[in-house]
Scaffold this motif. Structure first.
Motif, short mmCIF file in Angstrom:
data_model
loop_
_atom_site.label_atom_id
_atom_site.label_comp_id
_atom_site.label_asym_id
_atom_site.label_seq_id
_atom_site.Cartn_x
_atom_site.Cartn_y
_atom_site.Cartn_z
N ILE A 147 1.98 1.79 -3.36
CA ILE A 147 1.13 2.22 -4.23
C ILE A 147 0.76 3.94 -3.96
O ILE A 147 0.76 4.77 -5.18
N SER A 148 0.95 4.41 -2.95
CA SER A 148 0.78 5.59 -2.61
C SER A 148 1.88 6.55 -3.35
O SER A 148 1.90 7.49 -3.46
N LEU A 149 3.42 5.70 -3.50
CA LEU A 149 4.34 6.42 -4.16
C LEU A 149 4.19 6.10 -5.62
O LEU A 149 5.26 6.37 -6.52
N GLN A 150 3.32 5.61 -6.15
CA GLN A 150 2.91 5.15 -7.42
C GLN A 150 4.10 4.04 -7.95
O GLN A 150 4.55 4.23 -9.30
N MET A 151 4.65 3.36 -7.09
CA MET A 151 5.66 2.28 -7.58
C MET A 151 4.92 0.95 -7.68
O MET A 151 4.99 0.02 -6.80
N TYR A 152 4.32 0.84 -8.89
CA TYR A 152 3.21 -0.29 -8.84
C TYR A 152 3.94 -1.50 -9.08
O TYR A 152 3.34 -2.29 -8.69
N LYS A 153 5.08 -1.70 -9.72
CA LYS A 153 5.89 -2.82 -10.13
C LYS A 153 6.26 -3.45 -8.62
O LYS A 153 5.99 -4.59 -8.31
N GLN A 154 6.76 -2.83 -7.75
CA GLN A 154 6.96 -3.00 -6.30
C GLN A 154 6.06 -3.50 -5.53
O GLN A 154 6.00 -4.58 -5.09
N ALA A 155 4.85 -2.79 -5.71
CA ALA A 155 3.67 -3.29 -5.15
C ALA A 155 3.06 -4.57 -5.40
O ALA A 155 2.84 -5.57 -4.70
N ALA A 156 3.06 -4.75 -6.87
CA ALA A 156 2.83 -6.18 -7.33
C ALA A 156 3.76 -7.37 -7.01
O ALA A 156 3.09 -8.17 -6.57
N PHE A 157 4.96 -7.07 -6.69
CA PHE A 157 5.85 -8.11 -6.04
C PHE A 157 5.25 -8.29 -4.64
O PHE A 157 5.42 -9.52 -4.32
N CYS A 158 5.05 -7.32 -3.72
CA CYS A 158 4.54 -7.73 -2.48
C CYS A 158 3.39 -8.46 -2.50
O CYS A 158 3.28 -9.41 -1.79
N TYR A 159 2.40 -8.35 -3.67
CA TYR A 159 1.21 -9.15 -3.48
C TYR A 159 1.35 -10.51 -3.85
O TYR A 159 0.79 -11.44 -3.61
N GLU A 160 2.28 -10.67 -4.82
CA GLU A 160 2.66 -11.92 -5.25
C GLU A 160 3.15 -12.62 -4.14
O GLU A 160 3.00 -13.82 -4.11
N GLU A 161 4.11 -12.20 -3.27
CA GLU A 161 4.49 -12.79 -2.10
C GLU A 161 3.23 -13.17 -1.05
O GLU A 161 3.23 -14.39 -0.65
N LEU A 162 2.38 -12.60 -0.95
CA LEU A 162 1.17 -12.67 -0.11
C LEU A 162 0.25 -13.77 -0.62
O LEU A 162 -0.13 -14.53 -0.04
N ILE A 163 0.20 -13.72 -2.22
CA ILE A 163 -0.64 -14.79 -2.63
C ILE A 163 0.07 -16.01 -2.76
O ILE A 163 -0.60 -17.21 -2.42
N LEU A 164 1.34 -16.32 -2.63
CA LEU A 164 2.09 -17.39 -2.60
C LEU A 164 1.90 -18.11 -1.19
O LEU A 164 1.90 -19.01 -0.88
N ALA A 165 2.08 -17.18 -0.07
CA ALA A 165 1.77 -17.56 0.95
C ALA A 165 0.53 -17.95 1.71
O ALA A 165 0.22 -18.53 2.56
N HIS A 166 -0.40 -17.10 0.91
CA HIS A 166 -1.85 -17.41 1.38
C HIS A 166 -2.79 -17.24 0.38
O HIS A 166 -3.41 -16.37 -0.23
N PRO A 167 -2.62 -18.49 -0.52
CA PRO A 167 -3.46 -18.60 -1.78
C PRO A 167 -4.91 -18.42 -1.84
O PRO A 167 -5.57 -18.27 -2.76
N THR A 168 -5.54 -18.40 -0.71
CA THR A 168 -7.14 -18.61 -0.67
C THR A 168 -7.71 -17.49 -0.08
O THR A 168 -8.77 -17.22 0.38
N ILE A 169 -7.00 -16.49 0.03
CA ILE A 169 -7.49 -15.09 0.63
C ILE A 169 -7.71 -14.06 -0.45
O ILE A 169 -6.88 -13.62 -1.15
N PRO A 170 -9.14 -13.89 -0.85
CA PRO A 170 -9.46 -13.01 -2.07
C PRO A 170 -8.99 -11.81 -2.13
O PRO A 170 -8.75 -11.05 -3.16
N GLU A 219 0.97 -1.19 -0.13
CA GLU A 219 0.09 0.02 0.01
C GLU A 219 0.82 1.20 0.03
O GLU A 219 0.38 2.38 -0.61
N THR A 220 2.17 1.12 0.81
CA THR A 220 2.82 2.44 0.63
C THR A 220 3.58 2.63 -0.65
O THR A 220 3.49 3.64 -1.20
#
Length: 311
Positions: free
Chosen positions: A188-211, A185-186
């Protein structure tokens, strides 16, 4: 059925405990007893009710007889009242409480954290930073202190420094999914979307069933744009729909918007049958949701879908 029942029990228990907390609060504030029980329950539930905790806690601390009956528990009360006083900007009370604790526990890291929190409450950021740095010298893995440093950076509006602190924190505590989400989210606030996408990829790998993580990742990809990102975003909007049983309106919108954007980029070429079926089902489900829950908006949604050539 059994899983649903099991999930309902903790929810019911939480509601009962919250109701009990409110009853005890009213009782304690009107001199009906139960003050210590209320304060213990507030701590256990991590309820953020500083004004009430301050009033009830101060009354106990000012009653020498009641305080002595608490024995060693009185130090926990001093700490609880100090934090509540900081929340209420009663810095004089907070200072008195931390002073008592410092005399009782000289050299304690826990008391040192309270002193640093008091600097924060005063807005003395440099002093707070120095106090936290001193604590980390003795214990580099103090999770609370690392989090406070991130909070200080955010309080000062220095999001770049917050990103730096969050990355350092995750090097030590990489399983903290809340920190990964905060970092995303931080970014995203800095418009660093590629880095934000990486964070969400890590989250999905760790918690694949959280929508929540699927849809957040999809929205970042949609924002980044480009054919490949849009196609991937559409897949993650679709997975959100699957994980929520088709009840996530935001994800239904996402599939429609991605489809429209992809069609514009490809000029309608290379349409896959599976993709066409998905967008048709999403548009149908979206319109059905609005007809059921917001019928006055249904004509607007229908018109929008027609303009997007999805209905």
């Amino acid at each position: 059925m059994a899983a649903a029942t099991a999930a309902a029990v903790p929810a019911a228990t939480a509601a009962e405990e919250e109701a009990r907390l409110l009853r005890l609060e009213e009782q304690a504030e009107h001199g009906g007893g139960g003050a210590w029980e209320y304060l213990c329950l507030a701590r256990r539930l991590r309820a953020r009710r500083p004004a009430h905790v301050l009033r009830v806690g101060l009354a106990l601390l000012n009653d020498a007889s009641a305080r002595s009956r608490l024995a060693s528990e009185q130090w926990t009360l001093y700490e609880q009242v100090a934090v509540a006083a900081m929340d209420c900007q009663r810095l004089d009370v907070a200072k008195d409480c931390t002073g008592v604790l410092s005399k009782q526990f000289p050299g304690s890291n826990r008391v040192a954290r309270l002193d640093a929190l008091l600097f924060e409450a005063k807005g003395e950021w440099a002093e707070a930073e120095r106090a936290y740095a001193k604590i980390l010298e003795n214990n580099p893995f103090d999770q609370i202190v690392h989090k406070r440093k991130i909070a200080i950076a955010k309080a000062q509006g220095d999001m770049s420094l917050a990103v730096d602190y969050l990355n350092k924190y995750l090097e030590l505590f990489m399983a903290d999914h809340d920190a990964w989400r905060e970092l995303a989210e931080t970014y995203i606030s800095l418009q660093m979307y590629k880095q934000a996408a990486f964070c969400y990829e890590e989250l999905i790998l760790a918690h694949p069933t959280i929508p929540l993580y699927h849809i957040a990742y999809a929205e970042v990809l949609y924002t980044m744009g480009g054919l490949e990102n849009l196609q991937t975003a559409k897949k993650y909007y679709a997975s959100t729909i699957q994980l929520t049983g088709g009840k996530n309106t935001r994800a239904l919108f996402g599939v429609c918007l991605c489809t429209s954007a992809i069609n514009q980029l490809t000029k309608g070429r290379n349409k896959e049958e599976e993709g066409s079926e998905l967008q048709a089902l999403a548009a149908e489900a979206l319109l059905k949701n609005y007809k059921e829950h917001a019928p006055s908006k249904a004509p607007l949604i229908s018109s929008m879908l027609k303009n997007m050539k999805l209905s």
